[in-house]
Design a protein around this motif. Structure first.
Motif, PDB file in Angstrom:
ATOM      1  N   ASN A  49     -42.956  17.422  53.422  1.00 28.63           N
ATOM      2  CA  ASN A  49     -43.131  15.966  53.341  1.00 28.63           C
ATOM      3  C   ASN A  49     -44.209  15.549  52.335  1.00 28.63           C
ATOM      4  N   LEU A  50     -45.176  16.420  52.097  1.00 32.55           N
ATOM      5  CA  LEU A  50     -46.207  16.111  51.110  1.00 32.55           C
ATOM      6  C   LEU A  50     -45.675  16.212  49.684  1.00 32.55           C
ATOM      7  N   ALA A  51     -44.714  17.102  49.492  1.00 29.68           N
ATOM      8  CA  ALA A  51     -44.203  17.347  48.139  1.00 29.68           C
ATOM      9  C   ALA A  51     -43.016  16.461  47.761  1.00 29.68           C
ATOM     10  N   THR A  52     -42.232  16.063  48.739  1.00 28.35           N
ATOM     11  CA  THR A  52     -40.964  15.409  48.406  1.00 28.35           C
ATOM     12  C   THR A  52     -41.040  13.985  47.852  1.00 28.35           C
ATOM     13  N   PRO A  53     -42.035  13.169  48.173  1.00 26.23           N
ATOM     14  CA  PRO A  53     -42.017  11.817  47.593  1.00 26.23           C
ATOM     15  C   PRO A  53     -41.916  11.805  46.067  1.00 26.23           C
ATOM     16  N   ALA A  54     -42.710  12.619  45.408  1.00 24.75           N
ATOM     17  CA  ALA A  54     -42.662  12.671  43.940  1.00 24.75           C
ATOM     18  C   ALA A  54     -41.347  13.283  43.465  1.00 24.75           C
ATOM     19  N   LEU A  55     -40.886  14.313  44.174  1.00 23.91           N
ATOM     20  CA  LEU A  55     -39.620  14.961  43.827  1.00 23.91           C
ATOM     21  C   LEU A  55     -38.458  13.979  43.950  1.00 23.91           C
ATOM     22  N   PHE A  56     -38.420  13.250  45.058  1.00 23.92           N
ATOM     23  CA  PHE A  56     -37.341  12.287  45.287  1.00 23.92           C
ATOM     24  C   PHE A  56     -37.378  11.146  44.270  1.00 23.92           C
ATOM     25  N   ALA A  57     -38.579  10.716  43.909  1.00 23.71           N
ATOM     26  CA  ALA A  57     -38.708   9.628  42.930  1.00 23.71           C
ATOM     27  C   ALA A  57     -38.174  10.072  41.563  1.00 23.71           C
ATOM     28  N   ARG A  58     -38.436  11.321  41.214  1.00 24.76           N
ATOM     29  CA  ARG A  58     -37.991  11.842  39.918  1.00 24.76           C
ATOM     30  C   ARG A  58     -36.492  12.096  39.914  1.00 24.76           C
ATOM     31  N   TYR A  59     -35.950  12.527  41.053  1.00 25.68           N
ATOM     32  CA  TYR A  59     -34.529  12.857  41.142  1.00 25.68           C
ATOM     33  C   TYR A  59     -33.889  12.065  42.284  1.00 25.68           C
ATOM     34  N   PRO A  60     -33.581  10.789  42.052  1.00 23.36           N
ATOM     35  CA  PRO A  60     -33.072   9.939  43.124  1.00 23.36           C
ATOM     36  C   PRO A  60     -31.687  10.328  43.639  1.00 23.36           C
ATOM     37  N   THR A  61     -30.877  10.967  42.784  1.00 24.19           N
ATOM     38  CA  THR A  61     -29.549  11.397  43.219  1.00 24.19           C
ATOM     39  C   THR A  61     -29.277  12.802  42.686  1.00 24.19           C
ATOM     40  N   SER A  62     -28.167  13.378  43.115  1.00 27.03           N
ATOM     41  CA  SER A  62     -27.807  14.721  42.650  1.00 27.03           C
ATOM     42  C   SER A  62     -27.504  14.735  41.158  1.00 27.03           C
ATOM     43  N   LYS A  63     -27.114  13.608  40.601  1.00 30.63           N
ATOM     44  CA  LYS A  63     -26.795  13.539  39.174  1.00 30.63           C
ATOM     45  C   LYS A  63     -28.012  13.884  38.322  1.00 30.63           C
ATOM     46  N   GLU A  64     -29.164  13.310  38.660  1.00 32.63           N
ATOM     47  CA  GLU A  64     -30.388  13.589  37.905  1.00 32.63           C
ATOM     48  C   GLU A  64     -30.857  15.024  38.114  1.00 32.63           C
ATOM     49  N   LEU A  65     -30.793  15.497  39.361  1.00 30.29           N
ATOM     50  CA  LEU A  65     -31.264  16.847  39.654  1.00 30.29           C
ATOM     51  C   LEU A  65     -30.355  17.903  39.019  1.00 30.29           C
ATOM     52  N   ALA A  66     -29.069  17.612  38.930  1.00 30.25           N
ATOM     53  CA  ALA A  66     -28.127  18.555  38.332  1.00 30.25           C
ATOM     54  C   ALA A  66     -28.411  18.782  36.844  1.00 30.25           C
ATOM     55  N   GLN A  67     -29.082  17.838  36.226  1.00 26.74           N
ATOM     56  CA  GLN A  67     -29.384  17.937  34.800  1.00 26.74           C
ATOM     57  C   GLN A  67     -30.758  18.554  34.542  1.00 26.74           C
ATOM     58  N   ALA A  68     -31.494  18.848  35.592  1.00 26.08           N
ATOM     59  CA  ALA A  68     -32.843  19.402  35.454  1.00 26.08           C
ATOM     60  C   ALA A  68     -32.780  20.914  35.286  1.00 26.08           C
ATOM     61  N   THR A  69     -33.895  21.488  34.889  1.00 20.68           N
ATOM     62  CA  THR A  69     -34.030  22.946  34.861  1.00 20.68           C
ATOM     63  C   THR A  69     -34.886  23.360  36.050  1.00 20.68           C
ATOM     64  N   PRO A  70     -34.720  24.579  36.534  1.00 19.39           N
ATOM     65  CA  PRO A  70     -35.563  25.041  37.635  1.00 19.39           C
ATOM     66  C   PRO A  70     -37.056  24.930  37.318  1.00 19.39           C
ATOM     67  N   ASN A  71     -37.435  25.194  36.078  1.00 24.94           N
ATOM     68  CA  ASN A  71     -38.849  25.102  35.703  1.00 24.94           C
ATOM     69  C   ASN A  71     -39.389  23.694  35.891  1.00 24.94           C
ATOM     70  N   GLU A  72     -38.564  22.709  35.580  1.00 20.12           N
ATOM     71  CA  GLU A  72     -38.992  21.315  35.761  1.00 20.12           C
ATOM     72  C   GLU A  72     -39.171  20.995  37.241  1.00 20.12           C
ATOM     73  N   VAL A  73     -38.261  21.481  38.060  1.00 20.87           N
ATOM     74  CA  VAL A  73     -38.317  21.209  39.506  1.00 20.87           C
ATOM     75  C   VAL A  73     -39.503  21.923  40.146  1.00 20.87           C
ATOM     76  N   GLU A  74     -39.818  23.101  39.649  1.00 24.35           N
ATOM     77  CA  GLU A  74     -40.936  23.883  40.194  1.00 24.35           C
ATOM     78  C   GLU A  74     -42.236  23.091  40.221  1.00 24.35           C
ATOM     79  N   GLU A  75     -42.442  22.266  39.213  1.00 23.63           N
ATOM     80  CA  GLU A  75     -43.690  21.505  39.116  1.00 23.63           C
ATOM     81  C   GLU A  75     -43.892  20.584  40.319  1.00 23.63           C
ATOM     82  N   TYR A  76     -42.802  20.188  40.960  1.00 30.96           N
ATOM     83  CA  TYR A  76     -42.890  19.262  42.094  1.00 30.96           C
ATOM     84  C   TYR A  76     -43.027  19.976  43.439  1.00 30.96           C
TER      85      TYR A  76
END
Length: 214
Positions: A49-76
């Motif tokens: 719960n501490l990590a997800t607010p920023a993650l969810f804001a950056r990737y509001p739907t699966s469309k945005e997250l599907a275009q990300a790289t694992p390295n980008e997601v790791e930062e969150y």
């Protein structure tokens, strides 16, 4: 082994002690809840719960997250255990959602388990919490409590525990039973130093009675 009647009695008492037992994961959509449950494996809900607010804001739907790289997601999600593997799963899961389900979280066990990073427990939790489809997800708390109370055998695996609980409990309380047993495992019947001496289930629990005799 506890009978069906005694199993229901135990779960009913758990509900009296923890009447507000429910999921502690916070999410604003089916997709975000799915992501949160994947992240919660071998991690605390609090850390998720501490990590997800920023993650969810950056990737509001699966469309945005599907275009990300694992390295980008790791930062969150660096503060969450196994974050590198989880970052890969999150991206792959989002891609599969887009490709197979048009970005909509499916509502069947088989379809959910076809997604990368989604095992039976994760699928059960999503079905129960987001779609109110009766399921009993078996985590470490549910497993420990079930075995200590003698609802299942000590040697039973996760699938057998799930199937036994579903047989012994009425379908309409499966979701509630899951939460009650988690709370019981967290606050009453912990892995270390269980509170056997004050446990209202002590008369039903061979494990607890043995502990008191030591």
């Amino acid at each position: 082994m506890l009978s069906n009647k005694k199993t229901l009695e135990a779960v009913t008492i758990m509900g009296e002690v923890f009447p507000d037992a429910t999921t502690s994961l916070v999410a604003d959509s089916d997709f975000h809840f799915l992501i949160a449950v994947i992240l919660s494996a071998q991690a605390t809900d609090k850390s998720v719960n501490l990590a997800t607010p920023a993650l969810f804001a950056r990737y509001p739907t699966s469309k945005e997250l599907a275009q990300a790289t694992p390295n980008e997601v790791e930062e969150y999600i660096k503060t969450i255990g196994l974050y590198r593997n989880k970052a890969k799963y999150l991206v792959q899961c989002a891609q599969a959602l887009e490709q197979k389900f048009a970005g909509v979280v499916p509502q069947t066990l088989k379809e959910l388990m076809s997604l990368p990073g989604v095992g039976r427990k994760t699928a059960d939790v999503v079905l129960a919490e987001r779609f109110k489809i009766p399921a009993i997800a078996v985590d470490t708390h549910v497993s420990r409590v079930s075995k200590r109370l003698g609802i299942v055998r000590q040697s039973d695996d996760v699938l057998t525990i799930e199937q036994t609980l579903m047989k012994k409990l009425p379908k309409e309380i499966w979701i509630a039973a899951h939460h009650r047993m988690i709370y019981w495992g967290r606050h009453q019947c912990m892995a270390r130093s269980p509170k056997c001496i004050t446990c209202p289930l002590i008369d039903l629990c061979n494990f607890g009675q043995k502990q008191l005799k030591q």
